[in-house]
Scaffold this motif. Structure first.
Motif, PDB file in Angstrom:
ATOM      1  N   LEU A  28      39.555  45.778  52.268  1.00 27.14           N
ATOM      2  CA  LEU A  28      38.358  45.581  51.449  1.00 27.14           C
ATOM      3  C   LEU A  28      38.266  46.611  50.330  1.00 27.14           C
ATOM      4  O   LEU A  28      37.998  46.264  49.173  1.00 27.14           O
ATOM      5  CB  LEU A  28      37.104  45.624  52.319  1.00 27.14           C
ATOM      6  N   GLU A  29      38.495  47.864  50.651  1.00 28.04           N
ATOM      7  CA  GLU A  29      38.392  48.928  49.655  1.00 28.04           C
ATOM      8  C   GLU A  29      39.410  48.771  48.529  1.00 28.04           C
ATOM      9  O   GLU A  29      39.102  49.011  47.368  1.00 28.04           O
ATOM     10  CB  GLU A  29      38.563  50.299  50.320  1.00 28.04           C
ATOM     11  N   ILE A  30      40.611  48.368  48.870  1.00 24.22           N
ATOM     12  CA  ILE A  30      41.684  48.251  47.878  1.00 24.22           C
ATOM     13  C   ILE A  30      41.607  46.938  47.107  1.00 24.22           C
ATOM     14  O   ILE A  30      41.720  46.917  45.879  1.00 24.22           O
ATOM     15  CB  ILE A  30      43.064  48.403  48.551  1.00 24.22           C
ATOM     16  N   GLU A  31      41.401  45.844  47.810  1.00 23.30           N
ATOM     17  CA  GLU A  31      41.523  44.525  47.181  1.00 23.30           C
ATOM     18  C   GLU A  31      40.227  43.944  46.637  1.00 23.30           C
ATOM     19  O   GLU A  31      40.250  43.104  45.756  1.00 23.30           O
ATOM     20  CB  GLU A  31      42.167  43.545  48.160  1.00 23.30           C
ATOM     21  N   LYS A  42      27.815  44.318  48.287  1.00 28.43           N
ATOM     22  CA  LYS A  42      27.524  45.754  48.211  1.00 28.43           C
ATOM     23  C   LYS A  42      28.083  46.370  46.928  1.00 28.43           C
ATOM     24  O   LYS A  42      27.544  47.347  46.428  1.00 28.43           O
ATOM     25  CB  LYS A  42      28.094  46.483  49.420  1.00 28.43           C
ATOM     26  N   GLN A  43      29.172  45.782  46.416  1.00 33.74           N
ATOM     27  CA  GLN A  43      29.790  46.277  45.187  1.00 33.74           C
ATOM     28  C   GLN A  43      29.076  45.739  43.938  1.00 33.74           C
ATOM     29  O   GLN A  43      29.390  46.143  42.824  1.00 33.74           O
ATOM     30  CB  GLN A  43      31.276  45.895  45.130  1.00 33.74           C
ATOM     31  N   GLY A  44      28.156  44.790  44.141  1.00 29.85           N
ATOM     32  CA  GLY A  44      27.420  44.214  43.019  1.00 29.85           C
ATOM     33  C   GLY A  44      28.133  43.070  42.327  1.00 29.85           C
ATOM     34  O   GLY A  44      27.799  42.716  41.196  1.00 29.85           O
ATOM     35  N   PHE A  45      29.119  42.470  43.000  1.00 27.11           N
ATOM     36  CA  PHE A  45      29.863  41.361  42.412  1.00 27.11           C
ATOM     37  C   PHE A  45      29.084  40.055  42.530  1.00 27.11           C
ATOM     38  O   PHE A  45      28.271  39.886  43.444  1.00 27.11           O
ATOM     39  CB  PHE A  45      31.221  41.171  43.093  1.00 27.11           C
ATOM     40  N   ILE A  46      29.365  39.131  41.629  1.00 27.77           N
ATOM     41  CA  ILE A  46      28.796  37.786  41.691  1.00 27.77           C
ATOM     42  C   ILE A  46      29.464  37.052  42.836  1.00 27.77           C
ATOM     43  O   ILE A  46      30.701  36.978  42.896  1.00 27.77           O
ATOM     44  CB  ILE A  46      29.011  37.040  40.371  1.00 27.77           C
ATOM     45  N   GLN A  47      28.667  36.492  43.745  1.00 25.91           N
ATOM     46  CA  GLN A  47      29.200  35.779  44.903  1.00 25.91           C
ATOM     47  C   GLN A  47      29.676  34.382  44.494  1.00 25.91           C
ATOM     48  O   GLN A  47      29.015  33.707  43.712  1.00 25.91           O
ATOM     49  CB  GLN A  47      28.132  35.637  45.985  1.00 25.91           C
ATOM     50  N   GLN A  60      35.695  42.395  40.247  1.00 29.30           N
ATOM     51  CA  GLN A  60      35.228  40.998  40.289  1.00 29.30           C
ATOM     52  C   GLN A  60      36.401  40.023  40.190  1.00 29.30           C
ATOM     53  O   GLN A  60      36.448  39.034  40.911  1.00 29.30           O
ATOM     54  CB  GLN A  60      34.234  40.730  39.154  1.00 29.30           C
ATOM     55  N   GLU A  61      37.353  40.321  39.332  1.00 27.48           N
ATOM     56  CA  GLU A  61      38.503  39.430  39.145  1.00 27.48           C
ATOM     57  C   GLU A  61      39.351  39.328  40.415  1.00 27.48           C
ATOM     58  O   GLU A  61      39.808  38.248  40.783  1.00 27.48           O
ATOM     59  CB  GLU A  61      39.358  39.928  37.985  1.00 27.48           C
ATOM     60  N   TYR A  62      39.563  40.460  41.092  1.00 30.02           N
ATOM     61  CA  TYR A  62      40.336  40.446  42.334  1.00 30.02           C
ATOM     62  C   TYR A  62      39.601  39.639  43.399  1.00 30.02           C
ATOM     63  O   TYR A  62      40.198  38.837  44.117  1.00 30.02           O
ATOM     64  CB  TYR A  62      40.572  41.859  42.863  1.00 30.02           C
TER      65      TYR A  62
END
Length: 95
Positions: free
Chosen positions: A9-12, A86-91, A16-18
């Motif tokens: 999770l931390e690396i990949e 938690k990272q603030g990415f669009i789901q 947002q693109e990943y």
């Protein structure tokens, strides 16, 4: 399993693109089996509902896998989406 999952999770799921690429692969019904090569890990789709996640190494031009874990589609999506939130990415939901 928890340590390698946390590392995955931390690396990949660090951009947002990943996130979009990985989650699209997981949701895809057109891909019945195959591999998605991330930055450091590989997500292998065994069938529509089962996945193996592993860190791949190239040693002496040979593929080596030291640790892996299997996980259901539902649990993998839930885990990735919780982390991405938690990272603030669009789901994304590709259903």
């Amino acid at each position: 399993m928890q340590e390698i999952l946390k590392s995955f999770l931390e690396i990949e799921i660090s951009d947002q693109e990943y996130y979009d690429g990985i989650i699209s692969f997981i949701y895809s019904y057109n891909i019945r089996c195959g591999e998605y090569e991330c930055n450091q890990f590989v997500v292998k789709k065994m069938d529509e509902l089962n996945f193996i996640v592993f860190e791949e190494y190239q040693i002496d031009n040979k593929r080596e896998i030291h640790q892996s874990f299997s996980i259901s589609k539902h649990k993998l999506i839930k885990t990735i989406n919780n982390y991405a939130k938690k990272q603030g990415f669009i789901q994304r939901d590709f259903n």
